[in-house]
Design a protein around this motif. Structure first.
Motif, PDB file in Angstrom:
ATOM      1  N   MET A  15       0.815  -1.207   0.000  1.00 32.54           N
ATOM      2  CA  MET A  15       0.000   0.000   0.000  1.00 32.54           C
ATOM      3  C   MET A  15       0.857   1.269   0.000  1.00 32.54           C
ATOM      4  O   MET A  15       0.348   2.363  -0.243  1.00 32.54           O
ATOM      5  CB  MET A  15      -0.927   0.010   1.216  1.00 32.54           C
ATOM      6  N   ARG A  16       2.162   1.125   0.249  1.00 34.83           N
ATOM      7  CA  ARG A  16       3.040   2.293   0.223  1.00 34.83           C
ATOM      8  C   ARG A  16       3.259   2.806  -1.197  1.00 34.83           C
ATOM      9  O   ARG A  16       3.654   3.947  -1.404  1.00 34.83           O
ATOM     10  CB  ARG A  16       4.405   1.947   0.820  1.00 34.83           C
ATOM     11  N   TYR A  17       3.027   1.923  -2.179  1.00 33.41           N
ATOM     12  CA  TYR A  17       3.339   2.264  -3.558  1.00 33.41           C
ATOM     13  C   TYR A  17       2.059   2.609  -4.307  1.00 33.41           C
ATOM     14  O   TYR A  17       0.972   2.107  -3.982  1.00 33.41           O
ATOM     15  CB  TYR A  17       4.049   1.093  -4.243  1.00 33.41           C
ATOM     16  N   PRO A  18       2.145   3.432  -5.351  1.00 33.08           N
ATOM     17  CA  PRO A  18       0.942   3.803  -6.097  1.00 33.08           C
ATOM     18  C   PRO A  18       0.386   2.607  -6.859  1.00 33.08           C
ATOM     19  O   PRO A  18       1.140   1.700  -7.243  1.00 33.08           O
ATOM     20  CB  PRO A  18       1.439   4.889  -7.060  1.00 33.08           C
ATOM     21  N   PRO A  19      -0.916   2.568  -7.102  1.00 34.73           N
ATOM     22  CA  PRO A  19      -1.529   1.469  -7.856  1.00 34.73           C
ATOM     23  C   PRO A  19      -1.092   1.524  -9.311  1.00 34.73           C
ATOM     24  O   PRO A  19      -0.599   2.553  -9.784  1.00 34.73           O
ATOM     25  CB  PRO A  19      -3.030   1.738  -7.715  1.00 34.73           C
ATOM     26  N   PRO A  20      -1.258   0.420 -10.070  1.00 33.31           N
ATOM     27  CA  PRO A  20      -0.767   0.365 -11.442  1.00 33.31           C
ATOM     28  C   PRO A  20      -1.544   1.240 -12.406  1.00 33.31           C
ATOM     29  O   PRO A  20      -1.086   1.509 -13.500  1.00 33.31           O
ATOM     30  CB  PRO A  20      -0.919  -1.119 -11.811  1.00 33.31           C
ATOM     31  N   ALA A  21      -2.746   1.687 -12.044  1.00 33.10           N
ATOM     32  CA  ALA A  21      -3.543   2.499 -12.958  1.00 33.10           C
ATOM     33  C   ALA A  21      -4.567   3.282 -12.151  1.00 33.10           C
ATOM     34  O   ALA A  21      -4.899   2.895 -11.031  1.00 33.10           O
ATOM     35  CB  ALA A  21      -4.246   1.601 -13.988  1.00 33.10           C
ATOM     36  N   PRO A  22      -5.063   4.393 -12.684  1.00 34.28           N
ATOM     37  CA  PRO A  22      -6.122   5.123 -11.975  1.00 34.28           C
ATOM     38  C   PRO A  22      -7.355   4.247 -11.814  1.00 34.28           C
ATOM     39  O   PRO A  22      -7.670   3.430 -12.676  1.00 34.28           O
ATOM     40  CB  PRO A  22      -6.405   6.298 -12.913  1.00 34.28           C
ATOM     41  N   PHE A  23      -8.020   4.400 -10.696  1.00 39.34           N
ATOM     42  CA  PHE A  23      -9.220   3.604 -10.488  1.00 39.34           C
ATOM     43  C   PHE A  23     -10.197   4.374  -9.618  1.00 39.34           C
ATOM     44  O   PHE A  23      -9.816   5.095  -8.700  1.00 39.34           O
ATOM     45  CB  PHE A  23      -8.894   2.244  -9.841  1.00 39.34           C
ATOM     46  N   LEU A  24     -11.472   4.252  -9.920  1.00 38.85           N
ATOM     47  CA  LEU A  24     -12.567   4.851  -9.157  1.00 38.85           C
ATOM     48  C   LEU A  24     -12.286   6.289  -8.737  1.00 38.85           C
ATOM     49  O   LEU A  24     -11.821   6.544  -7.634  1.00 38.85           O
ATOM     50  CB  LEU A  24     -12.897   4.002  -7.920  1.00 38.85           C
ATOM     51  N   ALA A  25     -12.559   7.194  -9.608  1.00 39.83           N
ATOM     52  CA  ALA A  25     -12.425   8.620  -9.325  1.00 39.83           C
ATOM     53  C   ALA A  25     -10.995   8.998  -8.937  1.00 39.83           C
ATOM     54  O   ALA A  25     -10.756   9.759  -8.016  1.00 39.83           O
ATOM     55  CB  ALA A  25     -13.397   9.036  -8.226  1.00 39.83           C
ATOM     56  N   GLY A  26     -10.039   8.400  -9.650  1.00 42.76           N
ATOM     57  CA  GLY A  26      -8.656   8.812  -9.477  1.00 42.76           C
ATOM     58  C   GLY A  26      -7.941   8.221  -8.285  1.00 42.76           C
ATOM     59  O   GLY A  26      -6.918   8.720  -7.865  1.00 42.76           O
ATOM     60  N   GLY A  27      -8.446   7.175  -7.675  1.00 42.32           N
ATOM     61  CA  GLY A  27      -7.669   6.516  -6.633  1.00 42.32           C
ATOM     62  C   GLY A  27      -8.396   6.338  -5.330  1.00 42.32           C
ATOM     63  O   GLY A  27      -7.863   6.639  -4.279  1.00 42.32           O
ATOM     64  N   ASN A  28      -9.606   5.853  -5.361  1.00 42.60           N
ATOM     65  CA  ASN A  28     -10.364   5.581  -4.143  1.00 42.60           C
ATOM     66  C   ASN A  28      -9.706   4.455  -3.373  1.00 42.60           C
ATOM     67  O   ASN A  28      -9.597   3.336  -3.874  1.00 42.60           O
ATOM     68  CB  ASN A  28     -11.794   5.198  -4.517  1.00 42.60           C
ATOM     69  N   PRO A  29      -9.225   4.686  -2.156  1.00 39.95           N
ATOM     70  CA  PRO A  29      -8.527   3.626  -1.410  1.00 39.95           C
ATOM     71  C   PRO A  29      -9.421   2.465  -1.023  1.00 39.95           C
ATOM     72  O   PRO A  29      -8.944   1.418  -0.607  1.00 39.95           O
ATOM     73  CB  PRO A  29      -8.011   4.355  -0.164  1.00 39.95           C
ATOM     74  N   GLY A  30     -10.728   2.640  -1.141  1.00 39.83           N
ATOM     75  CA  GLY A  30     -11.636   1.542  -0.812  1.00 39.83           C
ATOM     76  C   GLY A  30     -11.806   0.546  -1.930  1.00 39.83           C
ATOM     77  O   GLY A  30     -12.443  -0.497  -1.740  1.00 39.83           O
ATOM     78  N   PHE A  31     -11.230   0.831  -3.097  1.00 40.39           N
ATOM     79  CA  PHE A  31     -11.462  -0.055  -4.234  1.00 40.39           C
ATOM     80  C   PHE A  31     -10.996  -1.490  -4.011  1.00 40.39           C
ATOM     81  O   PHE A  31     -11.677  -2.429  -4.430  1.00 40.39           O
ATOM     82  CB  PHE A  31     -10.818   0.517  -5.501  1.00 40.39           C
ATOM     83  N   PRO A  32      -9.812  -1.729  -3.371  1.00 38.30           N
ATOM     84  CA  PRO A  32      -9.438  -3.127  -3.131  1.00 38.30           C
ATOM     85  C   PRO A  32     -10.511  -3.892  -2.359  1.00 38.30           C
ATOM     86  O   PRO A  32     -10.712  -5.084  -2.601  1.00 38.30           O
ATOM     87  CB  PRO A  32      -8.136  -3.000  -2.320  1.00 38.30           C
ATOM     88  N   TRP A  33     -11.223  -3.193  -1.454  1.00 42.40           N
ATOM     89  CA  TRP A  33     -12.255  -3.881  -0.691  1.00 42.40           C
ATOM     90  C   TRP A  33     -13.524  -4.065  -1.509  1.00 42.40           C
ATOM     91  O   TRP A  33     -14.202  -5.087  -1.382  1.00 42.40           O
ATOM     92  CB  TRP A  33     -12.546  -3.123   0.602  1.00 42.40           C
TER      93      TRP A  33
END
Length: 298
Positions: free
Chosen positions: A58-76
């Motif tokens: 989680m320290r590193y940025p995700p591989p692509a934009p997701f859900l409104a530019g990076g919603n941290p809840g997306f993995p869940w």
């Protein structure tokens, strides 16, 4: 590069070995407790093993934009979807193992390799000719492996077959989710969801006891720590350097190791008819992976 590729192939084969013998552990575990309780505890253990790596990633940025530019809840959110499909496949597999052998369960579950491209057709992914040939060979092999001379399908084999469709669906779901979020948090989230759903079913439908958990302890540890936790991590590490076709073929040896494990540990025997069916199914899996693909199919 050559050494890295060889190491990756070895790791893929070790992963397949762990997953194959997991069918044996899963079958032994149900001598002491119900299928939902067994699944719930082993996936919870898998989530715990993966948690440190997931949190670190989680320290590193995700591989692509997701859900409104990076919603941290997306993995869940993704974990809820993937975990629900995983729960369905794992539940059907585990219940089916009560009524069939570890070897047969391994080969029927392995049909997901052929089913993935065929199901992909319904979302606009045209299957290659090898996928069709592989599906036919696998279907004929399934007949010899599981259908009796009275044209009846054993209940356990039927559950494993339905479960294979969910395993194929799980591959497609993960394939859509993985470019959109971090892999390890997504994996941990789906394990948590699968564990929660399994334990809820166990509390409602089964009798959980510490005596049963102790009796199934080594099978739970194998299924949770090795099959879910370690093997997944090995797969992720291996596929950084592995040729995709090599990885798919080596991981499909899970079915062979399931049959070997069933024979060595559980004294199972498939018989000539079953062995012929397994050979056809395995040939179908290889055809699906090895057949040259046209650009249109790809």
């Amino acid at each position: 590069m050559r050494n890295a590729a060889i190491r990756a192939d070895i790791l893929c084969l070790i992963t397949a070995l762990i997953w194959g013998f997991a069918f044996v552990a899963q079958r032994i575990g149900m001598d002491h407790m119900g299928p939902m309780g067994f699944n719930g505890i082993r996936f919870a253990l898998g989530a715990l093993v993966l948690a440190p790596l997931a949190l670190r990633s989680m320290r590193y940025p995700p591989p692509a934009p997701f859900l409104a530019g990076g919603n941290p809840g997306f993995p869940w959110l993704g974990g809820l979807l993937a975990g629900s499909v995983l729960f369905a496949g794992a539940a059907l597999q585990q219940v089916g193992l009560k009524y069939t052998t570890a070897g047969k369960a391994g080969f029927i579950t392995g049909l997901y390799v052929v089913l993935v491209p065929l199901l992909g057709y319904f979302i606009g992914q045209r299957p290659a000719r090898g996928d069709v040939v592989g599906a036919v060979a696998a279907a004929v092999g399934l007949y010899f492996l599981s259908v009796t001379e009275q044209f009846t399908l054993a209940p356990g084999d039927g559950l494993e077959l339905v479960g294979a469709f969910f395993w194929a669906g799980h591959v497609l779901v993960i394939g859509w989710l993985s470019p959109r979020t971090r892999a390890l948090p997504l994996a941990m989230a789906q394990y948590v969801v699968c564990a929660a759903l399994s334990l809820a079913c166990a509390l409602a439908l089964e009798e959980l006891s510490w005596e049963g958990v102790r009796g199934a302890a080594w099978a739970i540890l194998y299924g949770g720590l090795l099959s879910v936790g370690l093997a997944y991590t090995l797969q992720v590490v291996a596929q950084r350097d592995a040729n995709p076709t090599h990885a798919a073929i080596l991981l499909s040896f899970e079915t062979v190791f399931a049959a070997i494990g069933g024979a060595l540990v559980l004294d199972e025997s498939l018989g000539p008819r079953g062995l012929f069916g397994c050979a056809l199914m395995f040939a179908g899996m290889l055809a699906s992976q090895l057949w040259p693909r046209s650009k249109a199919a790809a």
